[in-house]
Structure formats: structure tokens, C-alpha cells
Design a protein around this motif. Structure first.
Motif, PDB file in Angstrom:
ATOM      1  N   ILE A   9       0.847  -1.249  -0.053  1.00  0.00           N
ATOM      2  CA  ILE A   9       0.119  -0.034   0.057  1.00  0.00           C
ATOM      3  C   ILE A   9       0.933   1.192   0.045  1.00  0.00           C
ATOM      4  O   ILE A   9       1.876   1.313   0.664  1.00  0.00           O
ATOM      5  CB  ILE A   9      -0.881   0.305   1.011  1.00  0.00           C
ATOM      6  CG1 ILE A   9      -1.909  -1.246   1.230  1.00  0.00           C
ATOM      7  CG2 ILE A   9      -1.877   1.227   1.299  1.00  0.00           C
ATOM      8  CD1 ILE A   9      -2.608  -1.423   2.676  1.00  0.00           C
ATOM      9  N   PRO A  10       0.768   2.217  -0.934  1.00  0.00           N
ATOM     10  CA  PRO A  10       1.373   3.596  -1.106  1.00  0.00           C
ATOM     11  C   PRO A  10       1.451   4.216   0.408  1.00  0.00           C
ATOM     12  O   PRO A  10       0.188   4.228   0.991  1.00  0.00           O
ATOM     13  CB  PRO A  10       1.053   4.086  -2.035  1.00  0.00           C
ATOM     14  CG  PRO A  10       0.309   3.128  -2.963  1.00  0.00           C
ATOM     15  CD  PRO A  10      -0.281   2.237  -2.005  1.00  0.00           C
ATOM     16  N   THR A  11       2.210   4.821   0.772  1.00  0.00           N
ATOM     17  CA  THR A  11       2.323   5.652   1.895  1.00  0.00           C
ATOM     18  C   THR A  11       2.979   7.105   1.799  1.00  0.00           C
ATOM     19  O   THR A  11       3.685   7.455   0.821  1.00  0.00           O
ATOM     20  CB  THR A  11       3.167   5.299   3.191  1.00  0.00           C
ATOM     21  OG1 THR A  11       4.196   4.996   2.743  1.00  0.00           O
ATOM     22  CG2 THR A  11       2.216   3.668   3.543  1.00  0.00           C
ATOM     23  N   ALA A  12       2.324   8.130   2.570  1.00  0.00           N
ATOM     24  CA  ALA A  12       2.822   9.409   2.373  1.00  0.00           C
ATOM     25  C   ALA A  12       2.746  10.041   3.950  1.00  0.00           C
ATOM     26  O   ALA A  12       2.155   9.815   4.618  1.00  0.00           O
ATOM     27  CB  ALA A  12       2.108  10.337   1.589  1.00  0.00           C
ATOM     28  N   LEU A  13       3.911  10.727   3.946  1.00  0.00           N
ATOM     29  CA  LEU A  13       4.072  11.734   5.213  1.00  0.00           C
ATOM     30  C   LEU A  13       3.443  12.797   4.878  1.00  0.00           C
ATOM     31  O   LEU A  13       4.092  13.791   4.192  1.00  0.00           O
ATOM     32  CB  LEU A  13       5.636  11.530   5.929  1.00  0.00           C
ATOM     33  CG  LEU A  13       5.561  12.256   7.066  1.00  0.00           C
ATOM     34  CD1 LEU A  13       5.323  11.065   8.283  1.00  0.00           C
ATOM     35  CD2 LEU A  13       7.299  12.232   7.408  1.00  0.00           C
ATOM     36  N   VAL A  14       2.590  13.459   5.833  1.00  0.00           N
ATOM     37  CA  VAL A  14       1.981  14.571   5.660  1.00  0.00           C
ATOM     38  C   VAL A  14       1.953  15.698   7.051  1.00  0.00           C
ATOM     39  O   VAL A  14       1.458  15.280   7.993  1.00  0.00           O
ATOM     40  CB  VAL A  14       0.278  14.528   5.472  1.00  0.00           C
ATOM     41  CG1 VAL A  14      -0.229  15.881   5.074  1.00  0.00           C
ATOM     42  CG2 VAL A  14       0.333  13.645   4.002  1.00  0.00           C
ATOM     43  N   THR A  15       3.037  16.063   7.126  1.00  0.00           N
ATOM     44  CA  THR A  15       3.727  16.976   8.347  1.00  0.00           C
ATOM     45  C   THR A  15       3.806  18.324   7.945  1.00  0.00           C
ATOM     46  O   THR A  15       4.166  18.887   6.836  1.00  0.00           O
ATOM     47  CB  THR A  15       4.849  16.319   8.747  1.00  0.00           C
ATOM     48  OG1 THR A  15       5.097  16.940   9.660  1.00  0.00           O
ATOM     49  CG2 THR A  15       6.015  16.632   7.668  1.00  0.00           C
ATOM     50  N   MET A  16       3.519  19.362   9.070  1.00  0.00           N
ATOM     51  CA  MET A  16       3.878  20.781   8.954  1.00  0.00           C
ATOM     52  C   MET A  16       5.262  20.992   9.147  1.00  0.00           C
ATOM     53  O   MET A  16       5.674  22.290   9.482  1.00  0.00           O
ATOM     54  CB  MET A  16       2.672  21.553   9.621  1.00  0.00           C
ATOM     55  CG  MET A  16       1.289  21.518   9.090  1.00  0.00           C
ATOM     56  SD  MET A  16       0.948  21.902   7.580  1.00  0.00           S
ATOM     57  CE  MET A  16       1.435  20.628   6.337  1.00  0.00           C
ATOM     58  N   SER A  17       5.866  20.163   9.629  1.00  0.00           N
ATOM     59  CA  SER A  17       7.339  20.166   9.860  1.00  0.00           C
ATOM     60  C   SER A  17       8.102  20.573   8.468  1.00  0.00           C
ATOM     61  O   SER A  17       7.340  20.002   7.662  1.00  0.00           O
ATOM     62  CB  SER A  17       8.051  19.231  10.668  1.00  0.00           C
ATOM     63  OG  SER A  17       7.521  19.129  11.962  1.00  0.00           O
ATOM     64  N   ILE A  18       9.242  21.271   8.574  1.00  0.00           N
ATOM     65  CA  ILE A  18       9.860  21.616   7.336  1.00  0.00           C
ATOM     66  C   ILE A  18      10.524  20.152   6.915  1.00  0.00           C
ATOM     67  O   ILE A  18      10.737  19.182   7.595  1.00  0.00           O
ATOM     68  CB  ILE A  18      10.720  22.602   7.067  1.00  0.00           C
ATOM     69  CG1 ILE A  18      11.781  22.503   8.088  1.00  0.00           C
ATOM     70  CG2 ILE A  18       9.712  23.852   7.701  1.00  0.00           C
ATOM     71  CD1 ILE A  18      12.986  23.207   8.201  1.00  0.00           C
ATOM     72  N   ARG A  19      10.844  20.180   5.380  1.00  0.00           N
ATOM     73  CA  ARG A  19      11.261  18.898   4.849  1.00  0.00           C
ATOM     74  C   ARG A  19      12.675  18.414   5.520  1.00  0.00           C
ATOM     75  O   ARG A  19      12.840  17.302   5.597  1.00  0.00           O
ATOM     76  CB  ARG A  19      11.457  19.045   3.337  1.00  0.00           C
ATOM     77  CG  ARG A  19      12.180  17.935   2.753  1.00  0.00           C
ATOM     78  CD  ARG A  19      12.078  18.000   1.219  1.00  0.00           C
ATOM     79  NE  ARG A  19      10.874  17.649   0.609  1.00  0.00           N
ATOM     80  CZ  ARG A  19      10.246  16.624   0.597  1.00  0.00           C
ATOM     81  NH1 ARG A  19      11.075  15.290   0.414  1.00  0.00           N
ATOM     82  NH2 ARG A  19       9.181  16.306   0.213  1.00  0.00           N
TER      83      ARG A  19
ATOM     84  N   PHE B 198       8.224   5.567   3.194  1.00  0.00           N
ATOM     85  CA  PHE B 198       7.335   6.424   2.369  1.00  0.00           C
ATOM     86  C   PHE B 198       7.556   6.609   1.156  1.00  0.00           C
ATOM     87  O   PHE B 198       8.739   6.797   0.706  1.00  0.00           O
ATOM     88  CB  PHE B 198       7.214   7.879   3.266  1.00  0.00           C
ATOM     89  CG  PHE B 198       6.746   7.848   4.648  1.00  0.00           C
ATOM     90  CD1 PHE B 198       5.194   7.609   4.768  1.00  0.00           C
ATOM     91  CD2 PHE B 198       7.704   7.907   5.510  1.00  0.00           C
ATOM     92  CE1 PHE B 198       4.789   7.633   6.179  1.00  0.00           C
ATOM     93  CE2 PHE B 198       6.925   7.655   6.829  1.00  0.00           C
ATOM     94  CZ  PHE B 198       5.757   7.785   7.148  1.00  0.00           C
ATOM     95  N   ASP B 199       6.806   6.648   0.392  1.00  0.00           N
ATOM     96  CA  ASP B 199       6.721   7.028  -1.123  1.00  0.00           C
ATOM     97  C   ASP B 199       6.938   8.636  -1.414  1.00  0.00           C
ATOM     98  O   ASP B 199       7.535   8.886  -2.270  1.00  0.00           O
ATOM     99  CB  ASP B 199       5.551   6.660  -1.949  1.00  0.00           C
ATOM    100  CG  ASP B 199       5.173   4.946  -1.828  1.00  0.00           C
ATOM    101  OD1 ASP B 199       6.082   4.460  -2.559  1.00  0.00           O
ATOM    102  OD2 ASP B 199       4.313   4.394  -1.369  1.00  0.00           O
ATOM    103  N   ASP B 200       6.428   9.163  -0.452  1.00  0.00           N
ATOM    104  CA  ASP B 200       6.488  10.767  -0.720  1.00  0.00           C
ATOM    105  C   ASP B 200       6.401  11.455   0.616  1.00  0.00           C
ATOM    106  O   ASP B 200       5.787  10.886   1.569  1.00  0.00           O
ATOM    107  CB  ASP B 200       5.407  11.420  -1.642  1.00  0.00           C
ATOM    108  CG  ASP B 200       5.874  12.404  -2.239  1.00  0.00           C
ATOM    109  OD1 ASP B 200       6.686  13.405  -1.850  1.00  0.00           O
ATOM    110  OD2 ASP B 200       5.542  12.764  -3.655  1.00  0.00           O
ATOM    111  N   LEU B 201       6.926  12.661   0.574  1.00  0.00           N
ATOM    112  CA  LEU B 201       6.495  13.506   1.807  1.00  0.00           C
ATOM    113  C   LEU B 201       5.996  14.842   1.289  1.00  0.00           C
ATOM    114  O   LEU B 201       6.521  15.737   0.494  1.00  0.00           O
ATOM    115  CB  LEU B 201       7.929  13.883   2.542  1.00  0.00           C
ATOM    116  CG  LEU B 201       8.925  12.586   2.640  1.00  0.00           C
ATOM    117  CD1 LEU B 201      10.312  13.396   3.346  1.00  0.00           C
ATOM    118  CD2 LEU B 201       8.439  11.715   3.599  1.00  0.00           C
ATOM    119  N   VAL B 202       5.134  15.293   2.220  1.00  0.00           N
ATOM    120  CA  VAL B 202       4.390  16.578   1.961  1.00  0.00           C
ATOM    121  C   VAL B 202       4.788  17.428   3.344  1.00  0.00           C
ATOM    122  O   VAL B 202       4.339  16.913   4.432  1.00  0.00           O
ATOM    123  CB  VAL B 202       2.823  16.630   1.684  1.00  0.00           C
ATOM    124  CG1 VAL B 202       2.406  18.001   1.569  1.00  0.00           C
ATOM    125  CG2 VAL B 202       2.553  15.683   0.464  1.00  0.00           C
TER     126      VAL B 202
END
Length: 224
Positions: free
Chosen positions: A106-116, A131-135
Motif C-alpha cells: 500500500i502506498p504511503t505518504a508523510l503529511v507534516t507541517m514540519s519542514i522537509r 514512504f513514497d512521498d513527503l508533504v
């Protein structure tokens, strides 16, 4: 019959994947103290889940006489220093559930208001490809509770947000995920989630499995 799986699972970071909120609170107290002001635990709780540039304006109003970008940079660097000194404080059960989701394909992404840069510190400490991607907070125009971060994550993964499950620990994060259209699981940490838009509330991720997550999603989809 094979159960329908989520198109993706979207994870909040601070307070959900890792217990970094005490690091943020320490950084906040130190920063405000430099300007001769007092920052209480209750003041810090109000910052949980808030976008960093929104938080910077609160600190400026509280007497921190610095540009917003510098406030964000200083807070983030202090938290990163604590991560380097003390290690990454994983939330119970988070890595185990994340690994099971990944092993299921299952694809995953991290969705955080911290900076990259900080998100990459945390993700780099996970002993598998998590994770496949970070936002991150420095990549979106509108922070949580706006739906943009979650819609961005779904868009990058090429999936329908309505087919995704989001895991969050704060009312702000749950509001963002819910308004985007995701199935929402709330795991309270620093703040109570009574009345927050969660499709399920779990006391902890410890012992939780992919089957538990799928059950929540199927229940939401059946009601849709």
C-alpha cells in the motif's frame, strides 16, 4: 472475498509517528525566554498541529522580535538538535503498523507541517523504505487544518483522497484530513480528540494491525 484495501495511508508525523511534541515545547520555551517573556505548557498545547508560519506569528505577538522565517528556522533546528542528541522517540506501535502497510504494497505518504529537513531526519531513521512521498509545511500554501496538505499527498501518489486513510493525533490534523475527504483515524496524544472529525479513535497504535485499519475504512466506505 478479498477485502478492499486503501489506495494509500497518509501519516502525520509529530505526535503520531514520533513523540516530538516535548522537543517542540522545549524549543518554544527557550525561544520565548530569550525575549524576557514566559511561555507556559498551556501556551505550547495551543501550537500542537499548527502550521509553523502561523505559529511564528503567534510567537511574534508574544514578544519574539524576529522575522517569521527565522522563528521557524530556529525552532526547527533546536528540535533537530534534540533528535540528534536523544534519538527519534517513536510512538508505540507506529513502526510496526507502518511496516505491515508497506509489506502489503500500500502506498504511503508523510503529511507534516514540519519542514522537509526535519521530516527527512525522522524518515531517515526508519530502518526500511517507509514512504513514497513527503508533504511538508514548507511546500504547501495553506497548512493544516486546510485540506491542501492531504490533497497534495493524494495527488502526488496518483490516488483518490476518498480511498485513502489518514492517521492523525490532533484536532487540527483531523480537520485537514476529513475536509480533504480521507477516512480518518485519530490517536490522541497531547490533546483530547472528543468532537474531532475522526471515523475511529484509537487509544494507541500499539498492537494495531492493517486489518484494524481496513475495518475502519470499509465501515466509512459502506456509509458513503
Amino acid at each position: 472475498m478479498t477485502k478492499r484495501l486503501p489506495a494509500a495511508v497518509l501519516w502525520d508525523m509529530d505526535g503520531t509517528l514520533v513523540d516530538t511534541e516535548p522537543y517542540w515545547m522545549r524549543a518554544e520555551i527557550e525561544l520565548v525566554s530569550e525575549f524576557g517573556r514566559t511561555w507556559t505548557h498551556d501556551d505550547a498545547l495551543k501550537m500542537v498541529g499548527m502550521g509553523l508560519w502561523d505559529a511564528a506569528e503567534v510567537f511574534r505577538a508574544a514578544g519574539v522580535e524576529l522575522p517569521a522565517d527565522e522563528i521557524v528556522a530556529r525552532l526547527t533546528e533546536r528540535v533537530r538538535e534534540q533528535l540528534a542528541q536523544h534519538g527519534v522517540p517513536w510512538q508505540p506501535g507506529a513502526q510496526a503498523l507502518l511496516r505491515e502497510i508497506r509489506e502489503a504494497g500500500i502506498p504511503t505518504a508523510l503529511v507534516t507541517m514540519s519542514i522537509r529537513s526535519m521530516a527527512e531526519d525522522v524518515v531517515g531513521a526508519i530502518p526500511f523504505a517507509a514512504f513514497d512521498d513527503l508533504v511538508t509545511g514548507d511546500e504547501v500554501a495553506a497548512p493544516k487544518p486546510h485540506p491542501e496538505p492531504y490533497l497534495t499527498a493524494a495527488g502526488r501518489l496518483g490516488v483518490d483522497i476518498a480511498d485513502c486513510v489518514a492517521i492523525e493525533d490532533s484536532p487540527t490534523g483531523l480537520a485537514a484530513a476529513s475536509s480533504a475527504g480521507a477516512v480518518t483515524i485519530g490517536v490522541p496524544h497531547m490533546l483530547p480528540l472528543d468532537g474531532a472529525p475522526a471515523d475511529a479513535l484509537w487509544e494507541s497504535l500499539d498492537g494495531r494491525t492493517l486489518d484494524d485499519l481496513v475495518e475502519v475504512a470499509i465501515g466509512k466506505w459502506a456509509r458513503a
